[in-house]
Design a protein around this motif. Structure first.
Motif, short mmCIF file in Angstrom:
data_model
loop_
_atom_site.label_atom_id
_atom_site.label_comp_id
_atom_site.label_asym_id
_atom_site.label_seq_id
_atom_site.Cartn_x
_atom_site.Cartn_y
_atom_site.Cartn_z
N THR A 189 0.83 -1.21 0.00
CA THR A 189 0.00 0.00 0.00
C THR A 189 0.87 1.27 0.00
O THR A 189 0.60 2.20 -0.76
CB THR A 189 -0.92 0.01 1.24
OG1 THR A 189 -1.58 -1.23 1.34
CG2 THR A 189 -1.94 1.14 1.17
N VAL A 190 1.88 1.27 0.85
CA VAL A 190 2.67 2.53 0.99
C VAL A 190 3.82 2.65 0.00
O VAL A 190 4.36 3.75 -0.19
CB VAL A 190 3.21 2.69 2.44
CG1 VAL A 190 2.09 2.83 3.44
CG2 VAL A 190 4.15 1.55 2.82
N LEU A 212 9.73 4.63 -0.50
CA LEU A 212 8.72 5.69 -0.53
C LEU A 212 9.37 7.04 -0.29
O LEU A 212 10.51 7.09 0.23
CB LEU A 212 7.61 5.43 0.51
CG LEU A 212 8.02 5.33 1.98
CD1 LEU A 212 7.94 6.70 2.66
CD2 LEU A 212 7.06 4.38 2.69
N TYR A 214 8.99 10.67 1.60
CA TYR A 214 8.28 11.42 2.64
C TYR A 214 9.14 12.59 3.03
O TYR A 214 10.33 12.43 3.33
CB TYR A 214 7.97 10.51 3.84
CG TYR A 214 7.30 11.23 4.98
CD1 TYR A 214 6.00 11.73 4.86
CD2 TYR A 214 7.97 11.44 6.18
CE1 TYR A 214 5.39 12.42 5.90
CE2 TYR A 214 7.37 12.13 7.24
CZ TYR A 214 6.08 12.63 7.09
OH TYR A 214 5.48 13.33 8.12
N THR A 324 -5.52 -2.08 5.71
CA THR A 324 -4.85 -2.07 4.38
C THR A 324 -5.84 -2.31 3.27
O THR A 324 -5.58 -2.01 2.11
CB THR A 324 -3.75 -3.14 4.32
OG1 THR A 324 -4.31 -4.38 4.67
CG2 THR A 324 -2.57 -2.79 5.21
N LYS A 327 -7.77 1.08 3.35
CA LYS A 327 -6.71 2.10 3.28
C LYS A 327 -6.88 3.19 4.36
O LYS A 327 -6.38 4.29 4.21
CB LYS A 327 -6.65 2.79 1.90
CG LYS A 327 -6.54 1.85 0.74
CD LYS A 327 -5.09 1.52 0.46
CE LYS A 327 -4.87 0.82 -0.85
NZ LYS A 327 -5.44 -0.52 -0.97
N VAL A 331 -1.74 5.86 5.91
CA VAL A 331 -0.83 7.00 5.67
C VAL A 331 -0.43 7.65 6.99
O VAL A 331 0.74 8.02 7.18
CB VAL A 331 -1.52 8.03 4.74
CG1 VAL A 331 -0.64 9.25 4.55
CG2 VAL A 331 -1.84 7.40 3.41
N GLU A 332 -1.37 7.72 7.89
CA GLU A 332 -1.07 8.30 9.19
C GLU A 332 0.01 7.51 9.91
O GLU A 332 0.94 8.08 10.48
CB GLU A 332 -2.34 8.34 10.06
CG GLU A 332 -3.36 9.38 9.68
CD GLU A 332 -4.20 8.95 8.48
OE1 GLU A 332 -4.12 7.76 8.08
OE2 GLU A 332 -4.89 9.79 7.89
N ARG A 334 2.18 5.60 8.53
CA ARG A 334 3.44 5.82 7.80
C ARG A 334 4.11 7.11 8.24
O ARG A 334 5.29 7.15 8.59
CB ARG A 334 3.17 5.85 6.29
CG ARG A 334 4.40 5.99 5.46
CD ARG A 334 4.04 6.52 4.11
NE ARG A 334 3.66 7.96 4.17
CZ ARG A 334 3.35 8.71 3.10
NH1 ARG A 334 3.31 8.17 1.92
NH2 ARG A 334 3.03 9.98 3.25
N ASP A 335 3.28 8.20 8.28
CA ASP A 335 3.83 9.51 8.62
C ASP A 335 4.34 9.53 10.05
O ASP A 335 5.42 10.06 10.33
CB ASP A 335 2.76 10.58 8.45
CG ASP A 335 2.35 10.76 6.99
OD1 ASP A 335 3.05 10.13 6.14
OD2 ASP A 335 1.39 11.48 6.69
#
Ligand SMILES: Nc1nc2c(ncn2[C@@H]2O[C@H](COP(=O)(O)OP(=O)(O)OP(=O)(O)O)[C@@H](O)[C@H]2O)c(=O)[nH]1
Ligand SMILES: [Mg+2]
Length: 944
Positions: A189-190, A212, A214, A324, A327, A331-332, A334-335
């Protein structure tokens, strides 16, 4: 090392070792010479085979070295990779395999060395070849023994090449957790990674990497295989990969939990696993992702489960929900993970020694401390009066100094006001005191700085001098060792050096050092032992050397120009000259001249050859002189014996002939040679004039001259026992010799047709020539005519034989009864001879079986003679040529030329050193009508 890079080793198949063997052997075959012959020198053969051994050794050495070098060394790679390799390939096995490669390399080198050494003792091609085979065989066998290691290393190589490229120093997120919790789903996903996702455990069996972006930074996300909750020792290789990554990589840990418990593990179990592997997360930001919230959210969880999660959260572990599938929260998470990691990295960097510890560290330069507010009380900053005052002035002063800055920041009006104020202050003398005091302060500081710098420089010099001398020894020595110093030192020691000695020492010191001259060429010791040149052996002085050289040259010239007559005489001539030279000294001392005997002997034979000797004054005969001269003759013989290169037989024969000819005249001559008078020169001149006059007459008018000679003979015949008889005899012989030489020259230098004309005009001259020739041939030890006659007698009877240039037709006389011999010459001296030009025989084509040229190829039209001979010969007929060796420029070339005219050479042999007999057979094919090389040199006598 971001990635383990391994190139191909040229060994790719399963049969690694076999491949390597084949590759190396075929390369050896291709790259080294392949042809060797038995006739080569043994050194070359050895080198040929040694080269093959060395080449294979070098090839294998290179290959093995490449393998050893290109495989990563566990000690050199990052601990993550070292551990990973240990888990995947077993450290011990890996090291042993590489160690075996190294051993094999050394052994191969040793084998090659050993066999190359043995090769030096090989004495044949076969042995060399066998040694080469043995060496190659041993090397290949050794290689084959390493088969298992090769195969293992090949597998390792292939696996290593498939490993993901993980940079241990990069920003990283690591996903971990029980199998089937959705780790791979998250990475997919990421990032752009495409990891397999399946609803069963252990879908992922190795490490996978995705990337990725960021905050404009590159991040790598590592998906690990699922971990089971069990002791470390029981973990399998798949799990251990995840553990290794967690242990060694500085990254943010994302522990994924399946709160729906679809992964067959309860929440409690998952929390227990988290706790069990928690030590691996030390000093790393950790985040727990509660996955599959699309099925069940945290709020929906039962209270006891929530309590467990709350306890975990209370322990300082952040819990974040995500799905996942839908979704949500991905993202949160991940961040958050990235931020945590960034913050941690920044913190780590700030705490690093580089930034904090040192005085000028980054932290000290960038960090500004602000006191925290304690209460509401306003605490105004305390600024002393003086400081405040100075600050104001300083500001104004700075503004006054920096016009440009002021222009940039102030408006024109403000600037004008400031300038005005500045001017006013200046005019009021406001700055003067302050500036002075400031200048003083500055000067003081500058002095301090200069002092400090000086001190530092001094300290540095001291330190340097303690560390060791920097100046070169030679420089120091040069400065120290002066003559003054020496004198002073010696004086102090109580030693007085004499002024002379001092002077010498000064000279020595002043002299430039010269390089020792190298001697080029052979060493003295070698040259001292070298034998003296044979030219100089046994010769007393330089004069004698010169004399010998001259004689040698003269002798060589004679050898070249010698005709059939002179050759046997030559050695005698040399002896005579030498004897006279040697005994010249004796003569001066008043001794007699035994050489005179020999001189006369020579002049008789060669038709007045040695004029000088003839002219020697002869004293009155004395009884003593005769005996002495005889003694001299013996000495002469003794002298001849000293010449080892002379043909003894030839000498003896020539001597006998000379004696026989001399006969009675000997005594008279001896008497003549006994003394030397004053009118010697006059007599010689007279003799010469007389002889020349007679010769001229003979040449002009053969008959008259001959008649005159006869008359002279008759006149002198009456008093033959007298001295005058001897002289006349001598003169007669010389005249004959002269005539012979003249005609001989004519015959060799004109065409046969001209010679015919000459003899037609002067028939008697032919007789003179003929007689002279006969006289010459008498002295020959061998005559080719004899051999030809013998050969003809051995032939089947009834052959038609043409004797061209027959002379007296001796062949016809000898074999006339056996064969049909037809003799041809310029003049018919008897009834057997047909007078004709040999270039135009009065015979039909193809009539002769044999054509003979016995010393008769005299005219310049040699080509015509051979062609004519060929014309009259039958096909298969024999052409026989006998000639004087010295006439051939190149016998082989001559033979080739004759062959090109339509002959085939049958035989070519040298009869003694003076004649060559050739035999050709006529063939039909004429290769060349004017062949190159058909040349014979004229047999000319030396002019006197
Ligand atoms: N409903 C639901 N299913 C999910 C979610 N995430 C993953 N799955 C499912 O869970 C199963 C396992 O997913 P993976 O991503 O393979 O799990 P993993 O942790 O990588 O498993 P291993 O590779 O075996 O360790 C798959 O069938 C996914 O479809 C989610 O958020 N919601
Ligand atoms: Mg997976």
């Amino acid at each position: 090392m971001t990635k383990l890079k391994l190139s191909k080793y040229g060994v790719v198949s399963d049969e690694v070792c076999e491949e390597l063997k084949e590759v190396c052997l075929s390369k050896t075959q291709r790259k080294t010479p392949t042809v060797v012959h038995r006739q080569y020198s043994i050194g070359r053969i050895r080198a040929f085979y040694a080269r093959k051994i060395k080449f294979l050794q070098q090839t294998l050495h290179d290959k093995l070295t490449q393998i050893i070098d290109e495989f990563p060394k566990m000690e050199e790679v990052h601990p993550f990779y070292a551990d990973l390799m240990n888990i995947l390939y077993d450290r011990d096995h890996y090291k042993i395999a590489l160690g075996q490669m190294n051993t094999a390399r050394h052994l191969i080198d040793g084998i090659a060395r050993e066999y190359c050494r043995l090769m030096k003792y090989a004495d044949s091609l076969y042995r060399c070849k066998m040694l080469k085979r043995a060496a190659l065989g041993r090397m290949v066998k050794l290689l084959r023994r390493q088969k298992s290691s090769f195969e293992y290393l090949e597998q390792v190589r292939q696996h290593l090449s498939r490993l993901p490229s993980i940079d241990p120093n990069n920003r990283t997120l690591i996903l971990c957790g029980f199998p089937n919790v959705g780790k791979s789903s998250f990475i997919n996903t990421v990032t752009r990674a495409d990891v397999e996702v399946q609803p069963y455990a252990f879908t992922t069996k190795a490490l996978y990497v995705g990337h990725l972006d960021y905050k404009f930074l590159r991040w790598q996300v590592i998906d690990t295989p699922g971990i089971l909750d069990q002791p470390l020792e029981e973990r399998n290789t798949i799990e251990m990969q995840a553990v290794t990554a967690l242990a060694h990589l500085k990254a943010a840990i994302l522990y994924v939990m399946d709160i729906s418990e679809q992964c067959d593990k309860t929440l409690a179990e998952q929390i227990h696993l988290f706790e069990s592997i928690r030590p691996l997360f030390a000093n790393k930001p950790v985040l727990v992702a509660l996955n599959k919230t699309d099925i069940i959210t945290r709020a929906e969880l039962p209270a006891e489960k929530e309590a467990m999660l709350a306890a975990l959260e209370k322990d300082g572990v952040p819990l974040l929900e995500m799905s996942t599938v839908s979704k949500t929260g991905v993202v949160e998470i991940r961040d958050r993970a990235c931020d945590d990691l960034l913050a941690q990295r920044v913190e780590t960097k700030l705490q690093a020694k580089k930034t904090t510890v040192s005085e000028g560290g980054v932290l000290n330069r960038v960090f500004v401390a602000y006191p925290e507010k304690r209460d509401e009380v306003v605490r105004a900053p305390f600024i002393p009066e003086g400081v405040l005052h100075r600050r104001v002035k300083g500001t104004v002063h700075n503004a006054g100094r920096g016009d440009q800055i002021a222009r940039g920041f102030c408006s024109l009006i403000k600037l004008a006001a400031l300038l005005e104020e500045e001017e006013n202050l200046k005019a009021a003398g406001e700055y003067d005191e302050d500036l002075e005091s400031e200048d003083e302060e500055l000067a003081e500081n500058a002095r301090k700085i200069a002092d400090k710098e000086e001190e530092l420089r001094f300290m540095a010099r001291e330190k340097k001098s303690l560390n060791g001398k920097r100046t070169s020894r030679s420089v120091t020595r040069k400065r120290e060792r002066t003559m003054d110093k020496l004198e002073q030192t010696m004086g102090e020691l109580g030693v007085e050096i004499a002024p002379k000695r001092m002077k010498h020492l000064q000279e020595m010191a002043g002299r430039e050092h010269t390089v020792k001259k190298m001697k080029v060429g052979p060493s003295r010791s070698l040259s001292a032992n070298r034998a003296e040149s044979r030219d100089k052996l046994g010769i007393r002085d330089e004069k004698m050397v010169k004399g010998n050289k001259f004689k040698q040259k003269e002798g060589d010239k004679k050898l070249v120009k010698l005709d059939g007559v002179k050759k046997p005489e030559k050695p005698k001539t040399v002896v005579v000259v030498e004897k006279s030279a040697e005994e010249g000294r004796k003569e001066k001392k008043g001794e007699k001249k035994p050489k005179a005997v020999v001189v006369v002997e020579m002049s008789e034979k060669e038709g007045g050859k040695e004029k000088k000797r003839e002219k020697k004054p002869v004293s009155e005969p004395a009884p003593e002189a005769v005996s002495k001269k005889e003694g001299g003759g013996e000495e002469a013989e003794g002298g001849k014996k000293k010449r080892p290169w002379r043909n003894k037989l030839r000498k003896a024969k020539a001597k006998e002939a000379a004696r026989a000819e001399r006969g009675e005249n000997m005594e008279g001559v001896e008497e003549e040679g006994g003394g030397e008078g004053e009118g010697e020169k006059k007599k010689k001149k007279k003799k010469k004039k007389k002889r020349n006059a007679v010769l001229d007459e003979i040449i002009k008018d053969g008959k008259a001259a001959t008649g005159r000679m006869d008359e002279e003979e008759e006149e002198e015949g009456a008093a033959s026992s007298t001295k005058g008889d001897a002289k006349l005899e001598d003169a007669k012989e010389k005249i004959k010799g002269g005539i012979f030489r003249y005609i001989n020259e004519q015959l060799y230098t004109v065409k046969s047709a001209d010679a015919v004309e000459l003899f037609k005009k002067e028939p008697d001259s032919f007789w003179a020539y003929h007689e002279g020739f006969a006289q010459q041939t008498k002295k020959w030890p061998n005559h080719p005519l004899r051999l030809i006659i013998q050969w003809l007698l051995s032939k089947e009877s009834g052959k038609v034989v043409f004797d061209l240039g027959c002379g007296e037709a001796k062949i016809a006389e000898a074999v006339g009864k056996r064969h049909d011999v037809r003799s041809f010459d310029l003049v018919a001296v008897n009834e057997r001879v047909t007078a004709c030009d040999m270039a135009h025989l009065p015979e039909k084509d193809g009539t002769a079986d044999i054509v003979v040229f016995c010393l008769s190829l005299m005219g310049t039209n040699l080509l015509d003679f051979i062609r004519e001979a060929r014309r009259v010969l039958k096909t298969g007929g024999i052409l026989k040529i006998a000639e004087v060796t010295s006439r051939f420029v190149n016998p082989k070339m001559f033979v080739d030329a004759v062959c090109k005219l339509g002959f085939q050479v049958h035989e070519r042999k040298a009869v003694t050193d003076y004649f060559i007999i050739m035999q050709f057979i006529k063939i039909d094919k004429v290769e060349n009508k004017r062949p190159y090389g058909l040349v014979l040199k004229p047999c000319l006598y030396k002019k006197r």
